[in-house]
Design an enzyme around this catalytic site. Structure first.
Site, mmCIF file in Angstrom:
data_model
loop_
_atom_site.group_PDB
_atom_site.id
_atom_site.type_symbol
_atom_site.label_atom_id
_atom_site.label_comp_id
_atom_site.label_asym_id
_atom_site.label_seq_id
_atom_site.Cartn_x
_atom_site.Cartn_y
_atom_site.Cartn_z
ATOM 1 N N HIS A 255 0.863 -1.198 0.000
ATOM 2 C CA HIS A 255 0.000 0.000 0.000
ATOM 3 C C HIS A 255 0.888 1.233 0.000
ATOM 4 O O HIS A 255 1.943 1.251 0.623
ATOM 5 C CB HIS A 255 -0.895 0.017 1.248
ATOM 6 C CG HIS A 255 -2.074 0.919 1.102
ATOM 7 N ND1 HIS A 255 -2.003 2.266 1.336
ATOM 8 C CD2 HIS A 255 -3.342 0.665 0.706
ATOM 9 C CE1 HIS A 255 -3.179 2.811 1.117
ATOM 10 N NE2 HIS A 255 -4.014 1.872 0.720
ATOM 11 N N ASP B 299 -7.911 -5.225 -0.101
ATOM 12 C CA ASP B 299 -8.373 -6.130 -1.169
ATOM 13 C C ASP B 299 -7.995 -7.584 -0.930
ATOM 14 O O ASP B 299 -8.455 -8.465 -1.654
ATOM 15 C CB ASP B 299 -7.779 -5.665 -2.510
ATOM 16 C CG ASP B 299 -8.364 -4.332 -2.939
ATOM 17 O OD1 ASP B 299 -7.591 -3.428 -3.320
ATOM 18 O OD2 ASP B 299 -9.595 -4.174 -2.843
HETATM 19 C C1 SDX Z 1 -6.204 0.044 -2.943
HETATM 20 O O1 SDX Z 1 -4.383 4.550 -1.993
HETATM 21 C C2 SDX Z 1 -5.368 3.928 -1.381
HETATM 22 O O2 SDX Z 1 -5.780 4.286 -0.326
HETATM 23 C C3 SDX Z 1 -5.929 2.739 -2.136
HETATM 24 C C4 SDX Z 1 -6.948 1.888 -1.385
HETATM 25 C C5 SDX Z 1 -8.227 2.634 -1.127
HETATM 26 O O3 SDX Z 1 -8.934 2.283 -0.166
HETATM 27 O O4 SDX Z 1 -8.570 3.524 -1.949
HETATM 28 O O5 SDX Z 1 -6.404 1.434 -0.163
HETATM 29 C C6 SDX Z 1 -7.364 0.664 -2.215
HETATM 30 O O6 SDX Z 1 -5.954 0.424 -4.073
HETATM 31 C C7 SDX Z 1 -5.336 -0.941 -2.225
HETATM 32 C C8 SDX Z 1 -4.113 -1.430 -3.090
HETATM 33 C C9 SDX Z 1 -4.624 -2.522 -4.040
HETATM 34 N N1 SDX Z 1 -3.540 -2.914 -4.988
HETATM 35 C C10 SDX Z 1 -2.890 -4.087 -4.871
HETATM 36 O O7 SDX Z 1 -3.078 -4.894 -3.962
HETATM 37 C C11 SDX Z 1 -1.902 -4.360 -6.012
HETATM 38 C C12 SDX Z 1 -0.599 -4.942 -5.434
HETATM 39 N N2 SDX Z 1 0.102 -3.878 -4.700
HETATM 40 C C13 SDX Z 1 0.957 -3.046 -5.428
HETATM 41 O O8 SDX Z 1 1.006 -3.040 -6.779
HETATM 42 C C14 SDX Z 1 1.522 -1.836 -4.685
HETATM 43 O O9 SDX Z 1 1.809 -2.229 -3.418
HETATM 44 C C15 SDX Z 1 0.657 -0.600 -4.649
HETATM 45 C C16 SDX Z 1 0.258 -0.195 -6.024
HETATM 46 C C17 SDX Z 1 -0.557 -0.840 -3.830
HETATM 47 C C18 SDX Z 1 1.469 0.504 -3.987
HETATM 48 O O10 SDX Z 1 2.501 0.784 -4.850
HETATM 49 P P1 SDX Z 1 3.646 1.855 -4.472
HETATM 50 O O11 SDX Z 1 3.349 2.551 -3.206
HETATM 51 O O12 SDX Z 1 3.905 2.673 -5.692
HETATM 52 O O13 SDX Z 1 4.854 0.952 -4.143
HETATM 53 P P2 SDX Z 1 5.779 0.261 -5.229
HETATM 54 O O14 SDX Z 1 4.954 -0.325 -6.330
HETATM 55 O O15 SDX Z 1 6.840 1.232 -5.574
HETATM 56 O O16 SDX Z 1 6.374 -0.944 -4.397
HETATM 57 C C19 SDX Z 1 7.517 -0.755 -3.552
HETATM 58 C C20 SDX Z 1 8.310 -2.058 -3.675
HETATM 59 C C21 SDX Z 1 8.656 -2.426 -5.121
HETATM 60 O O17 SDX Z 1 9.803 -3.247 -5.048
HETATM 61 P P3 SDX Z 1 11.281 -2.576 -5.371
HETATM 62 O O18 SDX Z 1 11.139 -1.817 -6.684
HETATM 63 O O19 SDX Z 1 11.526 -1.672 -4.190
HETATM 64 O O20 SDX Z 1 12.209 -3.743 -5.450
HETATM 65 O O21 SDX Z 1 7.497 -3.162 -3.209
HETATM 66 C C22 SDX Z 1 7.262 -4.059 -4.292
HETATM 67 C C23 SDX Z 1 7.547 -3.306 -5.569
HETATM 68 O O22 SDX Z 1 7.934 -4.212 -6.609
HETATM 69 N N3 SDX Z 1 5.850 -4.460 -4.198
HETATM 70 C C24 SDX Z 1 5.409 -5.698 -4.362
HETATM 71 C C25 SDX Z 1 4.035 -5.615 -4.129
HETATM 72 N N4 SDX Z 1 3.695 -4.356 -3.843
HETATM 73 C C26 SDX Z 1 4.835 -3.644 -3.887
HETATM 74 N N5 SDX Z 1 6.032 -6.851 -4.683
HETATM 75 C C27 SDX Z 1 5.256 -7.955 -4.761
HETATM 76 N N6 SDX Z 1 3.914 -7.979 -4.547
HETATM 77 C C28 SDX Z 1 3.290 -6.813 -4.231
HETATM 78 N N7 SDX Z 1 1.973 -6.822 -4.014
#
Ligand code: SDX
Length: 427
Positions: free
Chosen positions: A306, A363
């Site tokens: 998140h 989620d």
């Molecule tokens: C919602 O913003 C809100 O409030 C949203 C929400 C709401 O109520 O409105 O809470 C609802 O959208 C919840 C999130 C739902 N999405 C997912 O579950 C999709 C999976 N999660 C991600 O794609 C990610 O965590 C995000 C999109 C939610 C957040 O992305 P960020 O903050 O931009 O973080 P990032 O993608 O830069 O990740 C940081 C690191 C990365 O690794 P490195 O580049 O540092 O090596 O963490 C890794 C990412 O690759 N990472 C994951 C991961 N989520 C982040 N690796 C594996 N699996 C994951 N789920």
């Protein structure tokens, strides 16, 4: 603590005001940065930038705190109802019994869709995604109520808010019925808001529909937990479109489209598809977690991570407990829940997730309950939108009240510098 931040640029100093919120959050106010320094701030994805001041929802991502208008989400999920939370978010206070009855009546008498609007559903293919249908039909609502589109007219806005909250369950249910080729039944306003939705979605004209109170309460809790989340992607979309003074139906339709994305609300559908893939391939949780960590593998642990929560999403906590309770009461033995609990256990012990502070988000478990209720997986995000609707409305209303200028971010241009046009035969 300082109330200004000093910026030193090209030998000149600038003092930028620091503002502090009611929960002690501090921010550098850069509203005059460009006029004073000629500089803009660059922050792709707005990871460090606040778009507004807001009094609606407070999140502490490090502590895993979520409050709507000061009330902890845990208390609201346990003691309130979705329509009461909708009133709280939009109007700022918990309603008295008299006000709640008026709010409930005002919404329940608008559950019908215009008969001509119902024809729009027939234009969609049977496998149309419910989010596409909901975004289109919500936008189309503006064509049926042209007299209520002025965002500056309180009476028109109040009428549109009632219609949006009332009709969204009907729209979602009709998108499910259209996919099944089953008739649209009319709402029965003797039922509660959620009972109505369940009957419209699962009932049919040939037989009586029995509402399961366990399912109704589970839906109430899920919708409460999805109701608002400060300046997330879809809410920021609603605000940005709202800042152009577009009508509220257009703004909410834009929010629905933003929520659809798999990185945002669309993740709840992706989680179930991920769990089903693990079950179908006979993978164990460790094998899938390793894939989610592998940069060369596109798999992600959907429902994890998140932007704000660097701790357990409090909503995921509540939903995880509720899913076990609901499944037990429904006598459903969910293999998917077992896999999800396994994935969580392994991920939370894994250095990749621990160092990146990736925890289950809203989620991760919500789809388990939606699945147990019988909601088709492609409709999960529409249920998220149904829950988020009062939050979008509250944030949109706050923006209108703030008299904020149209949202128009700047950029740093990195393209070609000036050059003359070259005729085709000279290229
Ligand atoms: C919602 O913003 C809100 O409030 C949203 C929400 C709401 O109520 O409105 O809470 C609802 O959208 C919840 C999130 C739902 N999405 C997912 O579950 C999709 C999976 N999660 C991600 O794609 C990610 O965590 C995000 C999109 C939610 C957040 O992305 P960020 O903050 O931009 O973080 P990032 O993608 O830069 O990740 C940081 C690191 C990365 O690794 P490195 O580049 O540092 O090596 O963490 C890794 C990412 O690759 N990472 C994951 C991961 N989520 C982040 N690796 C594996 N699996 C994951 N789920």
């Amino acid at each position: 603590m300082d109330d200004t931040a000093r910026l030193e640029v090209d030998g000149k100093s600038y003092d930028l005001p620091i503002i502090e919120g009611s929960e002690g959050e501090r921010g550098v106010d850069i509203q005059n940065l460009r006029s004073e320094t000629g500089l803009i701030a660059l922050d792709p994805g707005y990871k460090n930038t606040g778009s507004c001041k807001s009094a609606i929802t407070f999140i502490d991502g490090d502590q895993g705190i979520l409050r709507y208008r000061g009330y902890p989400i845990e208390e609201l999920a346990e003691k309130s109802t979705f329509l009461e939370v909708a009133y709280l978010l939009i109007h700022g206070e918990l309603p008295t019994r008299e006000v709640m009855d008026r709010w409930n009546h005002g919404i329940m008498r608008h559950t019908l869709l215009h008969e001509d609007l119902k024809r729009l559903f027939r234009a969609f293919p049977k496998d149309a995604h419910p989010m596409a249908v909901c975004a289109a039909v919500v936008s189309a609502l503006s064509t049926f109520y042209p007299e209520d589109l002025n965002p500056a007219d309180d009476a028109q806005v109040a009428s549109s808010i009632e219609r949006l909250i009332a009709k969204f369950p009907t729209i979602t249910a009709y998108s499910l019925k259209h996919a099944l080729g089953q008739p649209f039944i009319y709402p029965d306003n003797r039922l509660s808001y959620i009972e109505n939705f369940l009957r419209l979605s699962f009932g049919n004209p040939c037989e009586a529909f029995e509402v399961d109170p366990v399912v109704v309460r589970a839906m109430d809790i899920l919708l409460i937990l999805h109701a608002d989340h400060e300046q997330n992607c879809s809410t920021s979309t609603v605000r940005l479109v709202g800042s152009s003074k577009a009508n509220i139906f257009a703004c909410i339709s834009a929010g629905i489209s933003a929520l659809w994305g798999p990185l945002h609300g669309g993740a709840n559908q992706q989680v179930i598809e991920m769990l089903e893939e693990i079950a179908a391939e006979g993978l164990n949780a460790r094998q899938f977690v390793d894939r989610a960590k592998d940069r060369d593998d596109t798999s992600r642990l959907m429902g994890f991570g998140h932007r704000v929560y660097r701790n357990y999403d409090p909503r995921a906590n509540i939903i995880k407990k509720a899913s076990a309770d609901v499944l037990e009461k429904m006598g459903v033995n969910s293999k998917l829940l077992e896999i999800a609990v396994d994935l969580e256990r392994i991920a939370l012990e894994d250095d990749y997730f621990v160092t990146r502070r990736l925890y289950p988000n809203v989620d991760f478990y919500s789809g388990i309950i939606f699945d147990a209720i019988g909601i088709p997986v492609e409709a999960f995000t529409a249920l998220f939108a149904m829950g988020r609707l009062p939050g979008w409305i509250a944030q949109w209303s706050e923006l209108q009240g703030d008299g904020q200028a149209i949202g128009r971010p700047r950029q740093i241009y990195t393209g070609a510098t000036v050059r003359p046009y070259v005729p085709m035969d000279k290229r």
